[in-house]
Design a protein around this motif. Structure first.
Motif, PDB file in Angstrom:
ATOM      1  N   ALA A  12       0.823  -1.221   0.000  1.00 48.02           N
ATOM      2  CA  ALA A  12       0.000   0.000   0.000  1.00 48.02           C
ATOM      3  C   ALA A  12       0.856   1.271   0.000  1.00 48.02           C
ATOM      4  O   ALA A  12       0.607   2.172  -0.805  1.00 48.02           O
ATOM      5  CB  ALA A  12      -0.975  -0.013   1.166  1.00 48.02           C
ATOM      6  N   PRO A  13       1.877   1.383   0.871  1.00 52.63           N
ATOM      7  CA  PRO A  13       2.697   2.601   0.827  1.00 52.63           C
ATOM      8  C   PRO A  13       3.443   2.785  -0.494  1.00 52.63           C
ATOM      9  O   PRO A  13       3.604   3.910  -0.960  1.00 52.63           O
ATOM     10  CB  PRO A  13       3.683   2.427   1.982  1.00 52.63           C
ATOM     11  N   GLU A  14       3.888   1.701  -1.100  1.00 51.23           N
ATOM     12  CA  GLU A  14       4.593   1.839  -2.375  1.00 51.23           C
ATOM     13  C   GLU A  14       3.668   2.360  -3.468  1.00 51.23           C
ATOM     14  O   GLU A  14       4.053   3.196  -4.272  1.00 51.23           O
ATOM     15  CB  GLU A  14       5.228   0.507  -2.778  1.00 51.23           C
ATOM     16  N   ALA A  15       2.418   1.875  -3.487  1.00 53.98           N
ATOM     17  CA  ALA A  15       1.447   2.370  -4.466  1.00 53.98           C
ATOM     18  C   ALA A  15       1.123   3.836  -4.202  1.00 53.98           C
ATOM     19  O   ALA A  15       1.026   4.649  -5.128  1.00 53.98           O
ATOM     20  CB  ALA A  15       0.179   1.527  -4.417  1.00 53.98           C
ATOM     21  N   VAL A  65       4.891   8.618   3.722  1.00 54.82           N
ATOM     22  CA  VAL A  65       4.879   7.315   3.052  1.00 54.82           C
ATOM     23  C   VAL A  65       6.305   6.789   2.901  1.00 54.82           C
ATOM     24  O   VAL A  65       6.577   5.613   3.153  1.00 54.82           O
ATOM     25  CB  VAL A  65       4.165   7.417   1.689  1.00 54.82           C
ATOM     26  N   ARG A  66       7.224   7.657   2.502  1.00 56.79           N
ATOM     27  CA  ARG A  66       8.628   7.229   2.363  1.00 56.79           C
ATOM     28  C   ARG A  66       9.209   6.796   3.703  1.00 56.79           C
ATOM     29  O   ARG A  66       9.968   5.834   3.780  1.00 56.79           O
ATOM     30  CB  ARG A  66       9.455   8.345   1.745  1.00 56.79           C
ATOM     31  N   SER A  88      -0.598  -1.333  17.722  1.00 60.52           N
ATOM     32  CA  SER A  88      -1.614  -2.369  17.552  1.00 60.52           C
ATOM     33  C   SER A  88      -1.894  -2.625  16.071  1.00 60.52           C
ATOM     34  O   SER A  88      -1.894  -1.695  15.255  1.00 60.52           O
ATOM     35  CB  SER A  88      -2.908  -1.983  18.268  1.00 60.52           C
ATOM     36  N   PRO A  89      -2.132  -3.899  15.713  1.00 58.66           N
ATOM     37  CA  PRO A  89      -2.459  -4.220  14.318  1.00 58.66           C
ATOM     38  C   PRO A  89      -3.694  -3.474  13.813  1.00 58.66           C
ATOM     39  O   PRO A  89      -3.758  -3.103  12.640  1.00 58.66           O
ATOM     40  CB  PRO A  89      -2.707  -5.731  14.356  1.00 58.66           C
ATOM     41  N   LYS A  90      -4.667  -3.221  14.696  1.00 54.59           N
ATOM     42  CA  LYS A  90      -5.857  -2.463  14.291  1.00 54.59           C
ATOM     43  C   LYS A  90      -5.473  -1.044  13.887  1.00 54.59           C
ATOM     44  O   LYS A  90      -5.985  -0.502  12.914  1.00 54.59           O
ATOM     45  CB  LYS A  90      -6.889  -2.422  15.410  1.00 54.59           C
ATOM     46  N   CYS A  91      -4.573  -0.454  14.640  1.00 55.30           N
ATOM     47  CA  CYS A  91      -4.116   0.906  14.334  1.00 55.30           C
ATOM     48  C   CYS A  91      -3.367   0.919  13.002  1.00 55.30           C
ATOM     49  O   CYS A  91      -3.574   1.792  12.172  1.00 55.30           O
ATOM     50  CB  CYS A  91      -3.239   1.428  15.457  1.00 55.30           C
ATOM     51  N   LEU A  92      -2.500  -0.065  12.787  1.00 56.17           N
ATOM     52  CA  LEU A  92      -1.746  -0.139  11.535  1.00 56.17           C
ATOM     53  C   LEU A  92      -2.662  -0.406  10.348  1.00 56.17           C
ATOM     54  O   LEU A  92      -2.407   0.091   9.248  1.00 56.17           O
ATOM     55  CB  LEU A  92      -0.672  -1.223  11.624  1.00 56.17           C
ATOM     56  N   ALA A  94      -5.719   0.659  10.102  1.00 59.77           N
ATOM     57  CA  ALA A  94      -6.435   1.918   9.855  1.00 59.77           C
ATOM     58  C   ALA A  94      -5.504   2.994   9.300  1.00 59.77           C
ATOM     59  O   ALA A  94      -5.873   3.740   8.398  1.00 59.77           O
ATOM     60  CB  ALA A  94      -7.094   2.407  11.137  1.00 59.77           C
ATOM     61  N   VAL A  95      -4.299   3.083   9.860  1.00 56.82           N
ATOM     62  CA  VAL A  95      -3.333   4.109   9.459  1.00 56.82           C
ATOM     63  C   VAL A  95      -1.973   3.426   9.271  1.00 56.82           C
ATOM     64  O   VAL A  95      -1.172   3.357  10.200  1.00 56.82           O
ATOM     65  CB  VAL A  95      -3.224   5.227  10.526  1.00 56.82           C
ATOM     66  N   PRO A  96      -1.713   2.894   8.072  1.00 53.86           N
ATOM     67  CA  PRO A  96      -0.464   2.162   7.850  1.00 53.86           C
ATOM     68  C   PRO A  96       0.795   2.982   8.100  1.00 53.86           C
ATOM     69  O   PRO A  96       1.850   2.429   8.379  1.00 53.86           O
ATOM     70  CB  PRO A  96      -0.547   1.738   6.381  1.00 53.86           C
ATOM     71  N   SER A  97       0.697   4.293   8.028  1.00 50.25           N
ATOM     72  CA  SER A  97       1.879   5.132   8.255  1.00 50.25           C
ATOM     73  C   SER A  97       2.058   5.514   9.719  1.00 50.25           C
ATOM     74  O   SER A  97       2.927   6.326  10.034  1.00 50.25           O
ATOM     75  CB  SER A  97       1.791   6.394   7.397  1.00 50.25           C
ATOM     76  N   ALA A  98       1.274   4.907  10.613  1.00 49.36           N
ATOM     77  CA  ALA A  98       1.367   5.244  12.033  1.00 49.36           C
ATOM     78  C   ALA A  98       2.786   5.009  12.545  1.00 49.36           C
ATOM     79  O   ALA A  98       3.352   3.934  12.373  1.00 49.36           O
ATOM     80  CB  ALA A  98       0.370   4.418  12.843  1.00 49.36           C
ATOM     81  N   ALA A  99       3.340   6.033  13.172  1.00 51.18           N
ATOM     82  CA  ALA A  99       4.700   5.942  13.702  1.00 51.18           C
ATOM     83  C   ALA A  99       4.704   5.866  15.224  1.00 51.18           C
ATOM     84  O   ALA A  99       5.735   5.585  15.820  1.00 51.18           O
ATOM     85  CB  ALA A  99       5.512   7.144  13.246  1.00 51.18           C
ATOM     86  N   PHE A 100       3.545   6.141  15.832  1.00 49.85           N
ATOM     87  CA  PHE A 100       3.438   6.142  17.282  1.00 49.85           C
ATOM     88  C   PHE A 100       2.294   5.243  17.725  1.00 49.85           C
ATOM     89  O   PHE A 100       1.309   5.073  16.998  1.00 49.85           O
ATOM     90  CB  PHE A 100       3.162   7.558  17.812  1.00 49.85           C
TER      91      PHE A 100
END
Length: 127
Positions: A12-15, A65-66, A88-92, A94-100
């Motif tokens: 997803a981030p690469e796309a 994204v990068r 949490s996997p649920k957070c990721l 929902a927001v794959p770019s989550a850093a915190f």
């Protein structure tokens, strides 16, 4: 996080990176043109300002994204950048770019309103 899990999150981030890079290259909306009527100039200036804001937002998204792709490649994806707890996997999902993690993200969001410059300062203040 296993390699297969990391690869699942990497697509997803690469796309998104390719989409945002293409959008940012398109800058015709910020070109400066002269109009004979003052109203035309005001309208065009407003449209240009919106295009600039859109470009700025796209640049920020592309940077996020990068950074996400870099964290996946470094195998630090899914770990909070501040407290180093798992996100949490649920957070990721929902927001794959989550850093915190959720707790640190809430603290970081509050810091925007109280004028604290770093997340560390806010966490020390909150303790």
């Amino acid at each position: 996080m296993t390699t297969s899990e990391l690869n699942k999150y990497k697509n997803a981030p690469e796309a998104k990176q390719a989409e945002l890079a293409h959008m940012i290259r398109s800058r015709e909306g910020i070109a400066i043109e002269k109009y004979s009527a003052a109203l035309g100039e005001v309208q065009y200036a407003t449209e240009r300002e919106l295009a600039i804001r859109s470009l700025d937002r796209g640049s920020n998204l592309l940077r996020n994204v990068r950074e996400t792709i870099d964290r996946i490649e470094e195998r630090s994806f899914g770990v909070c950048l501040h407290c180093e707890e798992d996100i949490s996997p649920k957070c990721l999902a929902a927001v794959p770019s989550a850093a915190f993690c959720i707790v640190c993200q809430e603290i970081a969001d509050r810091s925007e309103y109280v004028g604290v410059e770093t997340l560390d300062e806010l966490l020390i203040t909150a303790a």
